[in-house]
Design a protein around this motif. Sequence first.
Motif, PDB file in Angstrom:
ATOM      1  N   PHE A  46      37.300  17.658  42.551  1.00 34.41           N
ATOM      2  CA  PHE A  46      38.646  17.631  41.745  1.00 34.41           C
ATOM      3  C   PHE A  46      38.311  16.827  40.412  1.00 34.41           C
ATOM      4  CE2 PHE A  46      39.983  18.359  46.022  1.00 34.41           C
ATOM      5  CZ  PHE A  46      41.009  19.803  45.716  1.00 34.41           C
ATOM      6  N   ASN A  47      38.814  17.215  39.397  1.00 32.56           N
ATOM      7  CA  ASN A  47      38.916  16.326  38.032  1.00 32.56           C
ATOM      8  C   ASN A  47      40.031  15.689  38.118  1.00 32.56           C
ATOM      9  OD1 ASN A  47      36.095  17.496  36.789  1.00 32.56           O
ATOM     10  ND2 ASN A  47      37.569  19.303  36.826  1.00 32.56           N
ATOM     11  N   LEU A  48      40.095  14.371  38.138  1.00 31.65           N
ATOM     12  CA  LEU A  48      41.439  13.295  37.898  1.00 31.65           C
ATOM     13  C   LEU A  48      41.544  12.881  36.370  1.00 31.65           C
ATOM     14  CD1 LEU A  48      40.710  11.468  41.211  1.00 31.65           C
ATOM     15  CD2 LEU A  48      41.984  13.683  41.018  1.00 31.65           C
ATOM     16  N   GLU A  49      42.605  12.836  36.065  1.00 33.42           N
ATOM     17  CA  GLU A  49      43.022  11.968  34.946  1.00 33.42           C
ATOM     18  C   GLU A  49      44.086  11.077  35.293  1.00 33.42           C
ATOM     19  OE1 GLU A  49      44.062  14.449  31.078  1.00 33.42           O
ATOM     20  OE2 GLU A  49      46.003  14.035  32.008  1.00 33.42           O
ATOM     21  N   ILE A  50      43.887   9.972  34.784  1.00 36.50           N
ATOM     22  CA  ILE A  50      44.848   8.890  35.109  1.00 36.50           C
ATOM     23  C   ILE A  50      45.377   8.076  33.864  1.00 36.50           C
ATOM     24  CG2 ILE A  50      45.126   6.786  36.571  1.00 36.50           C
ATOM     25  CD1 ILE A  50      42.791   7.724  38.134  1.00 36.50           C
ATOM     26  N   TRP A  51      46.585   7.737  33.525  1.00 38.50           N
ATOM     27  CA  TRP A  51      47.035   7.347  32.385  1.00 38.50           C
ATOM     28  C   TRP A  51      47.860   5.919  32.681  1.00 38.50           C
ATOM     29  CZ3 TRP A  51      46.566   9.118  27.540  1.00 38.50           C
ATOM     30  CH2 TRP A  51      46.090  10.451  27.376  1.00 38.50           C
ATOM     31  N   GLY A  52      47.780   4.835  31.791  1.00 38.42           N
ATOM     32  CA  GLY A  52      48.443   3.760  31.768  1.00 38.42           C
ATOM     33  C   GLY A  52      47.916   2.697  32.604  1.00 38.42           C
ATOM     34  N   LYS A  53      48.843   1.997  33.427  1.00 34.63           N
ATOM     35  CA  LYS A  53      48.417   0.893  34.293  1.00 34.63           C
ATOM     36  C   LYS A  53      47.603   1.464  35.423  1.00 34.63           C
ATOM     37  CE  LYS A  53      52.480  -1.878  33.421  1.00 34.63           C
ATOM     38  NZ  LYS A  53      53.683  -2.544  33.884  1.00 34.63           N
ATOM     39  N   GLN A  54      47.766   2.360  35.995  1.00 29.42           N
ATOM     40  CA  GLN A  54      46.900   3.132  36.782  1.00 29.42           C
ATOM     41  C   GLN A  54      45.426   3.267  36.545  1.00 29.42           C
ATOM     42  OE1 GLN A  54      47.979   4.079  40.476  1.00 29.42           O
ATOM     43  NE2 GLN A  54      49.672   2.741  39.802  1.00 29.42           N
ATOM     44  N   ALA A  55      45.341   3.870  35.267  1.00 28.25           N
ATOM     45  CA  ALA A  55      44.104   4.055  34.761  1.00 28.25           C
ATOM     46  C   ALA A  55      43.337   2.775  34.431  1.00 28.25           C
ATOM     47  CB  ALA A  55      44.271   4.605  33.126  1.00 28.25           C
ATOM     48  N   GLN A  56      43.814   1.569  34.278  1.00 29.69           N
ATOM     49  CA  GLN A  56      43.308   0.284  34.110  1.00 29.69           C
ATOM     50  C   GLN A  56      43.005  -0.221  35.591  1.00 29.69           C
ATOM     51  OE1 GLN A  56      42.702  -1.351  31.143  1.00 29.69           O
ATOM     52  NE2 GLN A  56      41.308  -2.362  32.492  1.00 29.69           N
ATOM     53  N   VAL A  57      43.725  -0.055  36.406  1.00 32.26           N
ATOM     54  CA  VAL A  57      43.142  -0.179  37.727  1.00 32.26           C
ATOM     55  C   VAL A  57      42.109   0.454  38.364  1.00 32.26           C
ATOM     56  CG1 VAL A  57      43.818  -0.004  40.219  1.00 32.26           C
ATOM     57  CG2 VAL A  57      45.522  -1.032  38.906  1.00 32.26           C
ATOM     58  N   ALA A  58      42.016   1.949  37.706  1.00 32.12           N
ATOM     59  CA  ALA A  58      40.738   2.622  38.286  1.00 32.12           C
ATOM     60  C   ALA A  58      39.601   2.164  37.518  1.00 32.12           C
ATOM     61  CB  ALA A  58      41.162   4.190  37.690  1.00 32.12           C
ATOM     62  N   ALA A  59      39.709   1.673  36.089  1.00 32.25           N
ATOM     63  CA  ALA A  59      38.840   1.264  35.452  1.00 32.25           C
ATOM     64  C   ALA A  59      38.102  -0.232  36.184  1.00 32.25           C
ATOM     65  CB  ALA A  59      39.123   0.872  33.910  1.00 32.25           C
ATOM     66  N   ASP A  60      38.879  -1.002  36.684  1.00 29.23           N
ATOM     67  CA  ASP A  60      38.541  -2.325  36.959  1.00 29.23           C
ATOM     68  C   ASP A  60      38.020  -2.070  38.489  1.00 29.23           C
ATOM     69  OD1 ASP A  60      39.438  -3.439  34.830  1.00 29.23           O
ATOM     70  OD2 ASP A  60      41.543  -4.151  35.454  1.00 29.23           O
ATOM     71  N   TYR A  61      38.374  -1.204  39.279  1.00 24.63           N
ATOM     72  CA  TYR A  61      38.388  -1.499  40.752  1.00 24.63           C
ATOM     73  C   TYR A  61      37.499  -0.125  41.319  1.00 24.63           C
ATOM     74  CZ  TYR A  61      41.262  -5.342  40.523  1.00 24.63           C
ATOM     75  OH  TYR A  61      41.751  -6.477  39.833  1.00 24.63           O
ATOM     76  N   VAL A  62      37.576   1.016  40.714  1.00 26.53           N
ATOM     77  CA  VAL A  62      37.050   2.035  41.397  1.00 26.53           C
ATOM     78  C   VAL A  62      35.753   2.449  40.738  1.00 26.53           C
ATOM     79  CG1 VAL A  62      37.171   4.446  41.481  1.00 26.53           C
ATOM     80  CG2 VAL A  62      39.172   3.424  41.609  1.00 26.53           C
ATOM     81  N   LYS A  63      34.682   2.475  41.708  1.00 28.86           N
ATOM     82  CA  LYS A  63      33.257   2.869  41.510  1.00 28.86           C
ATOM     83  C   LYS A  63      32.705   4.242  41.933  1.00 28.86           C
ATOM     84  CE  LYS A  63      32.976  -1.083  39.287  1.00 28.86           C
ATOM     85  NZ  LYS A  63      33.802  -0.971  38.024  1.00 28.86           N
ATOM     86  N   LYS A  64      31.626   4.677  41.703  1.00 34.43           N
ATOM     87  CA  LYS A  64      31.165   5.871  42.330  1.00 34.43           C
ATOM     88  C   LYS A  64      31.283   5.546  43.847  1.00 34.43           C
ATOM     89  CE  LYS A  64      27.162   8.979  42.696  1.00 34.43           C
ATOM     90  NZ  LYS A  64      25.864   9.136  42.016  1.00 34.43           N
ATOM     91  N   GLY A  65      31.577   6.456  44.765  1.00 35.73           N
ATOM     92  CA  GLY A  65      31.486   6.335  46.056  1.00 35.73           C
ATOM     93  C   GLY A  65      32.847   5.486  46.645  1.00 35.73           C
ATOM     94  N   SER A  66      33.586   5.070  45.945  1.00 34.90           N
ATOM     95  CA  SER A  66      34.926   4.323  46.405  1.00 34.90           C
ATOM     96  C   SER A  66      35.725   5.182  47.087  1.00 34.90           C
ATOM     97  CB  SER A  66      35.958   3.686  45.264  1.00 34.90           C
ATOM     98  OG  SER A  66      35.076   2.727  44.518  1.00 34.90           O
ATOM     99  N   LEU A  67      36.426   5.024  48.207  1.00 32.93           N
ATOM    100  CA  LEU A  67      37.486   5.622  49.097  1.00 32.93           C
ATOM    101  C   LEU A  67      38.744   5.388  48.058  1.00 32.93           C
ATOM    102  CD1 LEU A  67      37.699   7.649  51.399  1.00 32.93           C
ATOM    103  CD2 LEU A  67      38.637   5.597  52.730  1.00 32.93           C
ATOM    104  N   ILE A  68      39.342   6.630  47.804  1.00 29.96           N
ATOM    105  CA  ILE A  68      40.581   6.327  47.111  1.00 29.96           C
ATOM    106  C   ILE A  68      41.565   7.494  47.413  1.00 29.96           C
ATOM    107  CG2 ILE A  68      39.694   5.510  45.060  1.00 29.96           C
ATOM    108  CD1 ILE A  68      39.708   8.233  43.626  1.00 29.96           C
ATOM    109  N   GLY A  69      42.902   7.380  47.290  1.00 25.26           N
ATOM    110  CA  GLY A  69      43.976   8.436  47.885  1.00 25.26           C
ATOM    111  C   GLY A  69      44.661   8.515  46.416  1.00 25.26           C
ATOM    112  N   ILE A  70      44.996   9.666  46.317  1.00 21.60           N
ATOM    113  CA  ILE A  70      45.767   9.986  44.914  1.00 21.60           C
ATOM    114  C   ILE A  70      47.054  10.835  45.036  1.00 21.60           C
ATOM    115  CG2 ILE A  70      43.830   9.711  43.304  1.00 21.60           C
ATOM    116  CD1 ILE A  70      45.332  13.052  43.459  1.00 21.60           C
TER     117      ILE A  70
END
Length: 129
Positions: A46-70
């Motif tokens: 799936f292609n994900l598009e994240i805006w605003g504060k959630q995007a900054q969280v993704a930038a700071d903490y999500v890396k390739k292989g990270s387990l995430i829920g959306i």
Amino acid sequence: MAINSVTLVGRAGRDPEVRYFESGTVVANLTMAVNRRNRNDEPDWFNLEIWGKQAQVAADYVKKGSLIGITGSFKLDSWKDRNTGEDRNKPVVRVDRLELLGSKRDSENSNFQNNNFSQQPSNNDEIPF
């Protein structure tokens, strides 16, 4: 009544691609692999598009292989190909809520520090419920 809701749990397929706009808005784009019930099947991507504060969280903490829920909504991005002039489109999930789901070991390995939770010393004498 119309409902457009998507909930997924999976692993980031790559580090987020983050863009900052002059207005202060932030957008992060990444892919997510979600396993099917049958482990022999290939995962769905799936292609994900994240805006605003959630995007900054993704930038700071999500890396390739990270387990995430959306949680988010499905949309179809459309554009005209610059080279061929053909109409193109791709399905995208616009993320409203991002959850970081990795284990403590995963977090330590990626130098993750979640500022939303206070670290309290554990008292082994107390029952935690």
